[in-house]
Design a protein around this motif. Structure first.
Motif, PDB file in Angstrom:
ATOM      1  N   ASP A   1     -40.036  13.023  24.995  1.00 59.76           N
ATOM      2  CA  ASP A   1     -39.424  11.745  25.356  1.00 59.76           C
ATOM      3  C   ASP A   1     -39.502  11.603  26.884  1.00 59.76           C
ATOM      4  OD1 ASP A   1     -37.702   9.709  26.069  1.00 59.76           O
ATOM      5  OD2 ASP A   1     -35.882  10.696  25.349  1.00 59.76           O
ATOM      6  N   SER A   2     -40.387  10.715  27.341  1.00 51.32           N
ATOM      7  CA  SER A   2     -40.621  10.624  28.784  1.00 51.32           C
ATOM      8  C   SER A   2     -39.414  10.072  29.546  1.00 51.32           C
ATOM      9  CB  SER A   2     -41.861   9.776  29.057  1.00 51.32           C
ATOM     10  OG  SER A   2     -41.656   8.485  28.536  1.00 51.32           O
ATOM     11  N   ASN A   3     -38.452   9.527  28.810  1.00 50.73           N
ATOM     12  CA  ASN A   3     -37.247   9.002  29.456  1.00 50.73           C
ATOM     13  C   ASN A   3     -36.081   9.989  29.444  1.00 50.73           C
ATOM     14  OD1 ASN A   3     -37.483   6.575  30.728  1.00 50.73           O
ATOM     15  ND2 ASN A   3     -37.446   5.402  28.799  1.00 50.73           N
ATOM     16  N   PHE A   4     -36.378  11.226  29.023  1.00 50.27           N
ATOM     17  CA  PHE A   4     -35.293  12.192  28.794  1.00 50.27           C
ATOM     18  C   PHE A   4     -34.358  12.337  29.998  1.00 50.27           C
ATOM     19  CE2 PHE A   4     -33.627  16.564  28.935  1.00 50.27           C
ATOM     20  CZ  PHE A   4     -32.825  16.516  27.809  1.00 50.27           C
ATOM     21  N   ILE A   5     -34.931  12.490  31.203  1.00 47.89           N
ATOM     22  CA  ILE A   5     -34.070  12.711  32.382  1.00 47.89           C
ATOM     23  C   ILE A   5     -33.183  11.491  32.634  1.00 47.89           C
ATOM     24  CG2 ILE A   5     -34.040  13.075  34.887  1.00 47.89           C
ATOM     25  CD1 ILE A   5     -36.449  14.864  34.602  1.00 47.89           C
ATOM     26  N   ASN A   6     -33.785  10.324  32.591  1.00 47.47           N
ATOM     27  CA  ASN A   6     -33.002   9.101  32.828  1.00 47.47           C
ATOM     28  C   ASN A   6     -31.875   8.949  31.816  1.00 47.47           C
ATOM     29  OD1 ASN A   6     -34.170   8.093  35.067  1.00 47.47           O
ATOM     30  ND2 ASN A   6     -35.729   6.899  33.972  1.00 47.47           N
ATOM     31  N   ASP A   7     -32.209   9.172  30.550  1.00 48.92           N
ATOM     32  CA  ASP A   7     -31.223   8.944  29.491  1.00 48.92           C
ATOM     33  C   ASP A   7     -30.084   9.962  29.495  1.00 48.92           C
ATOM     34  OD1 ASP A   7     -32.773   6.852  28.790  1.00 48.92           O
ATOM     35  OD2 ASP A   7     -33.667   7.778  26.995  1.00 48.92           O
TER      36      ASP A   7
ATOM     37  N   LYS B   1     -33.141  29.392  36.212  1.00 44.82           N
ATOM     38  CA  LYS B   1     -33.964  28.358  36.852  1.00 44.82           C
ATOM     39  C   LYS B   1     -35.226  28.108  36.028  1.00 44.82           C
ATOM     40  CE  LYS B   1     -36.545  29.794  40.108  1.00 44.82           C
ATOM     41  NZ  LYS B   1     -36.868  30.539  41.337  1.00 44.82           N
ATOM     42  N   THR B   2     -35.872  29.202  35.616  1.00 40.05           N
ATOM     43  CA  THR B   2     -37.120  29.072  34.861  1.00 40.05           C
ATOM     44  C   THR B   2     -36.864  28.448  33.492  1.00 40.05           C
ATOM     45  OG1 THR B   2     -37.810  31.073  35.983  1.00 40.05           O
ATOM     46  CG2 THR B   2     -39.175  30.358  34.159  1.00 40.05           C
ATOM     47  N   SER B   3     -35.822  28.890  32.807  1.00 38.28           N
ATOM     48  CA  SER B   3     -35.583  28.327  31.468  1.00 38.28           C
ATOM     49  C   SER B   3     -35.182  26.857  31.581  1.00 38.28           C
ATOM     50  CB  SER B   3     -34.568  29.150  30.679  1.00 38.28           C
ATOM     51  OG  SER B   3     -33.292  28.994  31.193  1.00 38.28           O
ATOM     52  N   PHE B   4     -34.527  26.491  32.680  1.00 36.15           N
ATOM     53  CA  PHE B   4     -34.192  25.080  32.898  1.00 36.15           C
ATOM     54  C   PHE B   4     -35.471  24.254  33.058  1.00 36.15           C
ATOM     55  CE2 PHE B   4     -33.144  21.450  35.649  1.00 36.15           C
ATOM     56  CZ  PHE B   4     -32.093  20.889  34.943  1.00 36.15           C
ATOM     57  N   LEU B   5     -36.386  24.791  33.855  1.00 37.34           N
ATOM     58  CA  LEU B   5     -37.665  24.108  34.102  1.00 37.34           C
ATOM     59  C   LEU B   5     -38.427  23.888  32.786  1.00 37.34           C
ATOM     60  CD1 LEU B   5     -39.629  23.201  36.421  1.00 37.34           C
ATOM     61  CD2 LEU B   5     -40.630  25.475  36.271  1.00 37.34           C
ATOM     62  N   TYR B   6     -38.505  24.937  31.946  1.00 41.45           N
ATOM     63  CA  TYR B   6     -39.216  24.819  30.664  1.00 41.45           C
ATOM     64  C   TYR B   6     -38.505  23.847  29.724  1.00 41.45           C
ATOM     65  CZ  TYR B   6     -42.114  28.778  32.071  1.00 41.45           C
ATOM     66  OH  TYR B   6     -42.993  29.598  32.737  1.00 41.45           O
ATOM     67  N   PHE B   7     -37.190  23.912  29.733  1.00 46.65           N
ATOM     68  CA  PHE B   7     -36.414  23.020  28.865  1.00 46.65           C
ATOM     69  C   PHE B   7     -36.721  21.554  29.206  1.00 46.65           C
ATOM     70  CE2 PHE B   7     -32.555  20.374  28.584  1.00 46.65           C
ATOM     71  CZ  PHE B   7     -32.349  20.382  27.211  1.00 46.65           C
ATOM     72  N   ILE B   8     -36.669  21.243  30.505  1.00 49.18           N
ATOM     73  CA  ILE B   8     -36.918  19.854  30.929  1.00 49.18           C
ATOM     74  C   ILE B   8     -38.365  19.459  30.612  1.00 49.18           C
ATOM     75  CG2 ILE B   8     -37.051  18.302  32.944  1.00 49.18           C
ATOM     76  CD1 ILE B   8     -34.169  18.946  32.149  1.00 49.18           C
ATOM     77  N   ARG B   9     -39.299  20.370  30.881  1.00 50.53           N
ATOM     78  CA  ARG B   9     -40.702  20.073  30.611  1.00 50.53           C
ATOM     79  C   ARG B   9     -40.907  19.765  29.116  1.00 50.53           C
ATOM     80  NH1 ARG B   9     -44.673  24.970  30.796  1.00 50.53           N
ATOM     81  NH2 ARG B   9     -43.631  25.172  28.800  1.00 50.53           N
TER      82      ARG B   9
END
Ligand code: KG4
Ligand code: ZN
Length: 330
Positions: A226-232, A212-220
């Protein structure tokens, strides 16, 4: 001939079932939608909703089964684990019915219920079997020797598998519970796009907090570039993360089944609805020559039919409780 009523209100599903001679006559469940906008189950709201729902649900369960209250031989309820206020609702109702109808009271462990969810509908596993129980609240590997004897071989030391998916989904801005959405988006993505490390916990236990923590850091970190990373990349992120969680679950299952030399293998709990998991598990079962059992979805998520099943076995053994019985949250 025995006819039992079973109640379940441990978390956010209110349920009532009637069972007669091991045949399920009715199974009514009401899932609370009220928590969606809060990002998780709100205990106080859950208790109030159970209180509103329980009486109409009991009436419906009896009506659908064609059973009158005075025909009941016992009443059962989930004693724990779960949310205290939520558990108290069926605890109080069951005690009231036991007293008013002068019938025995039976207390059932919620996790025991999940284990016997495999016995509600055919085909059923033979004993002993090993089951992987994965839901929003539990992650366990359990050796089931007979209907009333089981041993927990391993369990999560922090978050449950469903929580690992729900919390990651929350980081992505998805509503609660995010598990089903991860499934839906993940099915359209590339599971090989991103690599999420899985923990190396000794024995048969699980741990999800590191993932969970490494996922959070990865996304951050990605969002900083790239501020559009999640959308893309939403579909690929979901596909890759759920693959990591599920491969980890199945790896532990495979190891434990091999160590115990078991052939009948089950998977139960809400996360068993995941399509990626179901496909992977089926392929694994073919490769390993397992008999694989995954209950129908309505018996995977929280329900009272599984509580009725356990209660029936306890009834046959005369395992009754008293009016002094209290719920246990843990
Ligand atoms: O068994 P359940 O209904 O309730 C608990 O006892 O917790 O399990 C709920 C969990 C949630 O974490 C939810 O996100 C997850 O099951 N879930 C799924 C899917 N459907 C439900 N996770 C992944 N894929 C799904 N299709
Ligand atoms: Zn459950």
């Amino acid at each position: 001939m025995a006819t039992l009523l079973a109640l379940e209100s441990s978390c956010d599903d209110t349920g009532a079932s009637v069972i007669r001679n091991h045949t399920l006559l009715s199974n009514i469940t009401s899932s609370q939608k009220i928590h969606e906008s809060y990002g998780g189950v709100v205990p106080e709201l859950a208790s109030r909703a159970h209180q509103r729902n329980i009486l109409p649900i009991i009436q419906k369960a009896l009506a659908e089964a064609g059973v009158a209250r005075k025909q009941l031989d016992a009443v059962a309820y989930t004693q724990g684990p779960g949310l205290m206020g939520a558990l108290l609702v069926s605890n109080s109702f069951a005690k009231g019915m036991s007293l008013a109808l002068d019938i025995p009271l039976i207390t059932v462990n919620h996790l025991h219920g999940h284990l016997l969810s495999h016995l509600i509908e055919s085909p059923v596993p033979g004993f002993p079997f090993i089951t992987l129980l994965i839901s929003g609240g539990h992650t366990q590997l359990v050796y089931v020797k007979d209907p009333l004897t089981y041993e927990v071989l391993g369990a999560t030391i922090d978050d449950a598998a469903g929580e690992a998916l729900d919390k990651a989904a929350k980081v992505l801005g998805l509503p609660y519970p995010g598990g089903p959405l991860m499934d839906r988006y993940g099915a359209k993505g590339n599971p090989e796009r991103f690599d999420f490390p899985t923990p190396d916990v000794q024995g048969w236990d699980f741990s999800f907090s590191g993932m969970k923590t490494s996922f959070l850091y990865f996304i951050r970190d990605q969002l900083q570039k790239d501020s559009n990373f999640i959308n893309d990349y939403l579909h690929d992120i979901c596909a890759s993360y759920q693959k990591a969680v599920i491969n980890y679950l199945l790896r532990q299952l495979e190891n434990v089944v091999e160590a115990y030399g078991i052939q009948d293998v089950g998977i139960a709990g809400g996360v068993a609805a995941n399509s990626f998991l179901r496909n992977r598990a089926k392929a694994l079962a073919v490769k390993k020559d397992w008999n694989l059992f995954i209950p129908d979805l309505k018996y995977c998520t929280d329900n009272s039919a599984m509580i009725a099943k356990v209660a029936h076995y306890q009834y046959e053994q005369g395992q009754f409780s008293t009016l002094e019985s209290v719920p246990y949250p843990r």
